[in-house]
Enzyme design. Structure first.
Site, mmCIF file in Angstrom:
data_model
loop_
_atom_site.group_PDB
_atom_site.id
_atom_site.type_symbol
_atom_site.label_atom_id
_atom_site.label_comp_id
_atom_site.label_asym_id
_atom_site.label_seq_id
_atom_site.Cartn_x
_atom_site.Cartn_y
_atom_site.Cartn_z
ATOM 1 C CD GLU A 8 -1.870 0.442 1.157
ATOM 2 O OE1 GLU A 8 -2.483 1.183 0.374
ATOM 3 O OE2 GLU A 8 -0.641 0.523 1.349
ATOM 4 C CG ASP A 57 -5.714 -2.159 -1.206
ATOM 5 O OD1 ASP A 57 -6.954 -2.154 -1.010
ATOM 6 O OD2 ASP A 57 -5.191 -1.491 -2.116
#
Length: 382
Positions: free
Chosen positions: A297, A254
């Site tokens: 994300e 991420d």
């Protein structure tokens, strides 16, 4: 003749109604509306043919309106098949101007000369459609493409033969009369009108279904497969690895401090970062690896037939590649500098059901990378 013309008029009018309903249901209106305009013009043209026996003076303008309608239909088919032109208005204006010029140039000539000019114009509309459809490859409804393309070429050949025959007889050639030629031409046009509309609606239906499938499987922001598609795609890979006893690598990563990026620079910049990852990530993995936007994300990668060393290699390549991409995006002004933390796991899976455990192991390694200072790669148990 009049009854056939009126039948074609009714067929075109019904087709217009069906196309408008189809466009309303599917939302794919631009191409359908273009074909509907073409069919509407053809309906008006056939109406003029139907009244020609009682009102001969109405035939010439309606004859060219029919040609214009056929041209609009051809333009719609070319646009659907190729995706071009994006804007049809200039082409429509040019088509109308060409037919107007044709009408003026032969207005005072004999019927056979006018008919020959009109058949040339019609063939010029039919031939590109036929060639374009017959040349199609890797399409879902290949047989329908062949039938439709063949129909367009057949009608083009017939119209050219009819025009040449009429012109030759006008010039004094000793040629026998061919009975029912006009009726055969009308029947061919009627068949073409039906086949062409079937092709058009089927192709748009396929395009619509492909669009729905893409919405269900592709993340619209990054262009990467979504989590649902990822989970269904990796099941057979894990099952095969379990049968063969080969290891599989799983990577999760991420964006570091993504919330800070959104809070500081705004969500459009955060979206630009995610789009940048969507563009670069496929170039950092092997062609047969499965990738996806796992949520927010966070992104996931599954590496078939990858041992610890290969998993480490791909994981570090992702980290370094996205760090370079972040710097380059910041220099170009398309995003800001960003880095990612990467966690990996590798083992021989027990089957498709083992994916959750492998993702959890990779997530634990990602947690280690975060607490180790971020912008780092860690492998579970490594």
């Amino acid at each position: 003749m009049a009854s056939l013309s009126m039948a074609l008029c009714v067929l075109c009018a019904v087709t217009v109604a069906l196309l408008l309903v189809h466009g309303h249901l599917d939302g794919d209106r631009h191409d359908l509306r273009l074909l509907a305009w073409g069919k509407g013009m053809q309906a008006a043209g056939w109406l003029g043919f139907g009244f020609a026996a009682t009102l001969p003076e109405v035939l010439p303008p309606f004859r060219y309106l029919l040609l214009l309608g056929l041209g609009v239909e051809a333009l719609a088919i070319v646009r659907v098949r190729t995706g071009r032109p994006e804007r049809g208005l200039p082409w429509l204006i040019a088509l109308a101007a060409l037919h107007a010029l044709l009408a003026v140039s032969v207005s005072g000539r004999a019927f056979e000369v006018r008919a020959f000019a009109q058949t040339l114009a019609a063939a010029a509309l039919f031939l590109p459609c036929g060639v374009l459809l017959l040349a199609a490859r890797d399409v879902k409804s290949l047989r329908l493409y062949r039938v439709t393309g063949g129909a367009y070429l057949l009608v083009a050949a017939f119209t050219l033969a009819r025009g040449g025959y009429l012109l030759a007889r006008h010039e004094g050639a000793d040629m026998p009369a061919v009975p029912h030629m006009e009726m055969v031409g009308l029947l061919l046009l009627q068949a073409l009108a039906f086949i062409g509309c079937v092709w058009f609606v089927v192709v748009l239906r396929e395009r619509y279904e492909a669009h729905i499938h893409r919405l269900a499987t592709i993340d619209p922001l990054t262009g990467l497969p979504n989590r649902r598609h990822f989970l269904s795609a990796v099941e057979p890979l894990l099952a095969l690895a379990a049968r063969k006893g080969t290891p599989v690598g799983v990577i999760i990563f991420d964006v570091d401090h993504f919330k800070r990026i959104n809070d500081t620079h705004g969500h459009p910049v955060g979206d630009a970062v995610l789009r940048c990852i969507g563009e670069v990530l496929p170039t950092l993995v092997r062609g047969y690896d499965a990738i996806c936007r796992h949520g927010g994300e966070e992104f996931a990668v599954l590496l078939p037939d990858a041992d610890d060393a290969m998993t480490d290699l791909v994981g570090e390549r992702i980290r370094q590649g996205l760090e370079r991409a972040g710097r380059l995006a910041a220099e170009e002004g398309s995003a800001v500098v960003f880095t990612v933390s990467v966690g990996g796991a590798c083992r021989v899976p027990g089957g498709p059901q083992d994916l959750d455990g492998m993702l959890a192991a990779a997530d634990a390694a990602l947690y280690e990378a975060k607490h180790g200072g971020r912008n780092a790669y860690r492998r579970h148990g490594g």
